[in-house]
Design a protein around this motif. Structure first.
Motif, PDB file in Angstrom:
ATOM      1  N   ILE A   1       4.042  14.603 -47.446  1.00  0.00           N
ATOM      2  CA  ILE A   1       5.260  14.944 -46.638  1.00  0.00           C
ATOM      3  C   ILE A   1       4.914  14.375 -45.227  1.00  0.00           C
ATOM      4  CG2 ILE A   1       5.721  17.266 -45.675  1.00  0.00           C
ATOM      5  CD1 ILE A   1       3.945  18.416 -48.138  1.00  0.00           C
ATOM      6  N   ALA A   2       5.945  14.003 -44.725  1.00  0.00           N
ATOM      7  CA  ALA A   2       6.333  13.689 -43.186  1.00  0.00           C
ATOM      8  C   ALA A   2       7.255  14.740 -42.806  1.00  0.00           C
ATOM      9  CB  ALA A   2       6.712  12.081 -43.132  1.00  0.00           C
ATOM     10  N   ALA A   3       6.493  15.382 -41.748  1.00  0.00           N
ATOM     11  CA  ALA A   3       7.352  16.582 -40.897  1.00  0.00           C
ATOM     12  C   ALA A   3       7.514  16.209 -39.486  1.00  0.00           C
ATOM     13  CB  ALA A   3       6.569  17.883 -41.034  1.00  0.00           C
ATOM     14  N   PHE A   4       8.665  16.032 -39.283  1.00  0.00           N
ATOM     15  CA  PHE A   4       9.100  15.736 -37.619  1.00  0.00           C
ATOM     16  C   PHE A   4       9.638  16.893 -37.039  1.00  0.00           C
ATOM     17  CE2 PHE A   4      12.680  14.567 -34.586  1.00  0.00           C
ATOM     18  CZ  PHE A   4      11.601  13.818 -33.767  1.00  0.00           C
ATOM     19  N   SER A   5       9.186  17.107 -35.733  1.00  0.00           N
ATOM     20  CA  SER A   5       9.778  18.400 -34.945  1.00  0.00           C
ATOM     21  C   SER A   5      10.089  17.906 -33.378  1.00  0.00           C
ATOM     22  CB  SER A   5       8.648  19.397 -35.143  1.00  0.00           C
ATOM     23  OG  SER A   5       9.274  20.495 -34.213  1.00  0.00           O
TER      24      SER A   5
ATOM     25  N   GLU B   1      17.687  11.005 -35.801  1.00  0.00           N
ATOM     26  CA  GLU B   1      18.165   9.559 -36.526  1.00  0.00           C
ATOM     27  C   GLU B   1      17.127   8.532 -36.467  1.00  0.00           C
ATOM     28  OE1 GLU B   1      21.601   6.455 -35.074  1.00  0.00           O
ATOM     29  OE2 GLU B   1      22.088   8.461 -34.851  1.00  0.00           O
ATOM     30  N   TRP B   2      16.194   8.603 -35.246  1.00  0.00           N
ATOM     31  CA  TRP B   2      15.344   7.711 -35.407  1.00  0.00           C
ATOM     32  C   TRP B   2      14.244   7.959 -36.380  1.00  0.00           C
ATOM     33  CZ3 TRP B   2      10.069   9.336 -34.451  1.00  0.00           C
ATOM     34  CH2 TRP B   2       9.059   7.905 -34.395  1.00  0.00           C
ATOM     35  N   PHE B   3      13.929   9.057 -36.632  1.00  0.00           N
ATOM     36  CA  PHE B   3      13.018   9.439 -37.761  1.00  0.00           C
ATOM     37  C   PHE B   3      13.458   9.361 -39.003  1.00  0.00           C
ATOM     38  CE2 PHE B   3      10.743  12.868 -40.466  1.00  0.00           C
ATOM     39  CZ  PHE B   3       9.735  12.197 -40.604  1.00  0.00           C
TER      40      PHE B   3
END
Length: 138
Positions: A103-107, A124-126
């Motif tokens: 799991i890769a979670a970006f905030s 968009e970068w993530f």
């Protein structure tokens, strides 16, 4: 497993963002067999989260089944959450191990509004980072 935070301002902009990398291992049944295959897990994720109004999609990342979930969590002063945040999660099955999920979670809070241009650019970068993700096979 890992937490990534920008710690220096860039061009006098402090990026309010983070990435958390984790792993989830599904329990096996009493006989030690796998509980379900990755497709069933992905269908459950897509069905359950559709109710929350999240933007959901599925596909493959380096050949592994993946679910992408994006949603905004509103500010909540009762929980000391001062700003709304935009969250994007990639939940990816680990090849050759149906019980393990990466799991890769970006905030991000963007520039204070998670629905504005800076937040869009960071999401968009993530997405680009995850599009280039590759498994290292030993």
């Amino acid at each position: 497993m890992d937490l990534y935070l920008p710690v220096r301002p860039t061009e006098e902009v402090n990026l309010g963002a983070s990435i958390v990398i984790s792993e989830n291992i599904l329990p096996r049944n009493r006989q030690g067999a796998h509980r379900s295959d990755p497709i069933e897990v992905a269908v459950q994720l897509l069905s359950r989260d559709a109710v929350d109004g999240a933007d959901l999609s599925s596909g493959k990342i380096d050949g592994a089944l993946a679910v992408r979930r994006e949603h905004v969590v509103e500010a909540d002063s009762s929980r000391n959450i001062e700003l709304a945040s935009r969250r994007v999660e990639y939940i990816v099955s680990v090849p050759d191990d149906p019980d393990r999920w990466f799991i890769a979670a970006f905030s991000t809070v963007g520039d204070g509004n998670p629905r504005e241009d800076l937040a869009d650019a960071l999401v968009e970068w993530f997405d680009a980072v995850m599009a280039t993700f590759r498994w290292r096979r030993g």
